[in-house]
Write a protein that holds these residues in place. Structure first.
Motif, mmCIF file in Angstrom:
data_model
loop_
_atom_site.group_PDB
_atom_site.id
_atom_site.type_symbol
_atom_site.label_atom_id
_atom_site.label_comp_id
_atom_site.label_asym_id
_atom_site.label_seq_id
_atom_site.Cartn_x
_atom_site.Cartn_y
_atom_site.Cartn_z
ATOM 1 N N GLY A 46 0.842 -1.186 0.000
ATOM 2 C CA GLY A 46 0.000 0.000 0.000
ATOM 3 C C GLY A 46 0.879 1.238 0.000
ATOM 4 O O GLY A 46 2.077 1.152 0.272
ATOM 5 N N PHE A 100 -5.270 6.619 -0.443
ATOM 6 C CA PHE A 100 -4.203 5.626 -0.514
ATOM 7 C C PHE A 100 -4.524 4.602 -1.587
ATOM 8 O O PHE A 100 -5.674 4.402 -1.958
ATOM 9 N N TYR A 106 -3.633 0.492 -2.877
ATOM 10 C CA TYR A 106 -3.269 -0.790 -2.277
ATOM 11 C C TYR A 106 -3.352 -1.877 -3.341
ATOM 12 O O TYR A 106 -4.055 -1.740 -4.341
ATOM 13 N N ALA A 140 -4.189 -3.026 -8.596
ATOM 14 C CA ALA A 140 -4.170 -2.059 -7.508
ATOM 15 C C ALA A 140 -5.485 -1.296 -7.519
ATOM 16 O O ALA A 140 -6.127 -1.156 -8.556
ATOM 17 N N THR A 143 -5.501 -7.627 4.556
ATOM 18 C CA THR A 143 -6.127 -6.463 3.913
ATOM 19 C C THR A 143 -6.549 -5.449 4.961
ATOM 20 O O THR A 143 -6.318 -4.245 4.795
ATOM 21 N N VAL A 166 -3.403 -3.649 6.135
ATOM 22 C CA VAL A 166 -2.910 -2.671 5.156
ATOM 23 C C VAL A 166 -3.785 -1.411 5.198
ATOM 24 O O VAL A 166 -3.266 -0.291 5.222
ATOM 25 N N PHE A 167 -5.104 -1.569 5.220
ATOM 26 C CA PHE A 167 -6.005 -0.416 5.248
ATOM 27 C C PHE A 167 -5.750 0.435 6.494
ATOM 28 O O PHE A 167 -5.691 1.662 6.415
ATOM 29 N N GLU A 211 -2.312 2.263 6.177
ATOM 30 C CA GLU A 211 -2.351 3.391 5.238
ATOM 31 C C GLU A 211 -3.235 4.522 5.758
ATOM 32 O O GLU A 211 -2.894 5.699 5.612
#
Length: 185
Positions: free
Chosen positions: A47, A60, A62, A69, A127, A130-131, A134
């Motif tokens: 990300g 953002f 990812y 992406a 996931t 990552v969210f 970011e």
């Protein structure tokens, strides 16, 4: 498209709250998104938040599949339930280091896509991590600020070496325990 310069820990852009994106479909935002995706792939990241490329805006990108992406503009993220999991994180703005961070296991998210359409959903596992990572960048938070045990923070090479040595020790101990006793004369 272009590879953008990634801001590193210590740069003030990483410590401020980013501004909302007024129009995700504006040509300069579309160009920014395309450049961020190219930069993320080039840097082999999962990300990349706009502040990491010196642009203090709330968006953002990812990875979404092997080579794909996606983008989330003006994201809102909230945990689903109280369950947390610890996991190792790295950051393109903190090269060469990793740390173990507790994050919500499941999240709910909403925001806009690159066409300005509303998107929402739930995510879990990597996931969700990552969210959250970011989204933290959009609020001026770097993952070490989330850590509660700095003994689990270090250089990637050293952590890998220590893990390999630990695995080797455990393997040797397991072999020794499983080996039959030598006959006595």
């Amino acid at each position: 498209m272009a590879i953008l310069k990634i801001a590193r820990m210590g740069h003030p852009v990483l410590l401020r709250v980013a501004d909302p994106v007024a129009d995700p479909t504006a040509p300069e935002i579309r160009r920014l998104i395309a450049d961020m995706i190219e930069t993320m792939h080039d840097a082999q990241g999962l990300g990349l938040a706009a502040p990491q490329v010196h642009v203090p805006l709330r968006l953002f990108v990812y990875r979404s599949g092997p080579a794909g992406a996606s983008v989330l503009v003006n994201p809102e993220i909230e945990p689903v339930g109280d369950e947390e999991e610890r996991g190792w994180e790295g950051c393109l703005s903190i090269p060469g280091l990793r740390g173990c961070v507790a994050r919500a296991r499941r999240i709910r998210f909403r925001g806009l896509d690159a066409e300005g359409r509303p998107v929402e959903g739930e995510a879990e596992g990597l996931t969700a991590r990552v969210f959250q990572h970011e989204a933290d960048h959009l609020d001026g938070v770097l993952y070490p600020m989330r850590m509660d045990d700095l003994s689990l923070f270090g250089f990637t090479e050293e952590l890998a070496r220590a893990a390999a040595e630990e695995a080797e020790r455990k393997g040797a101990a397991a072999e020794g325990a499983a080996a039959p006793a030598a006959p006595r004369p």
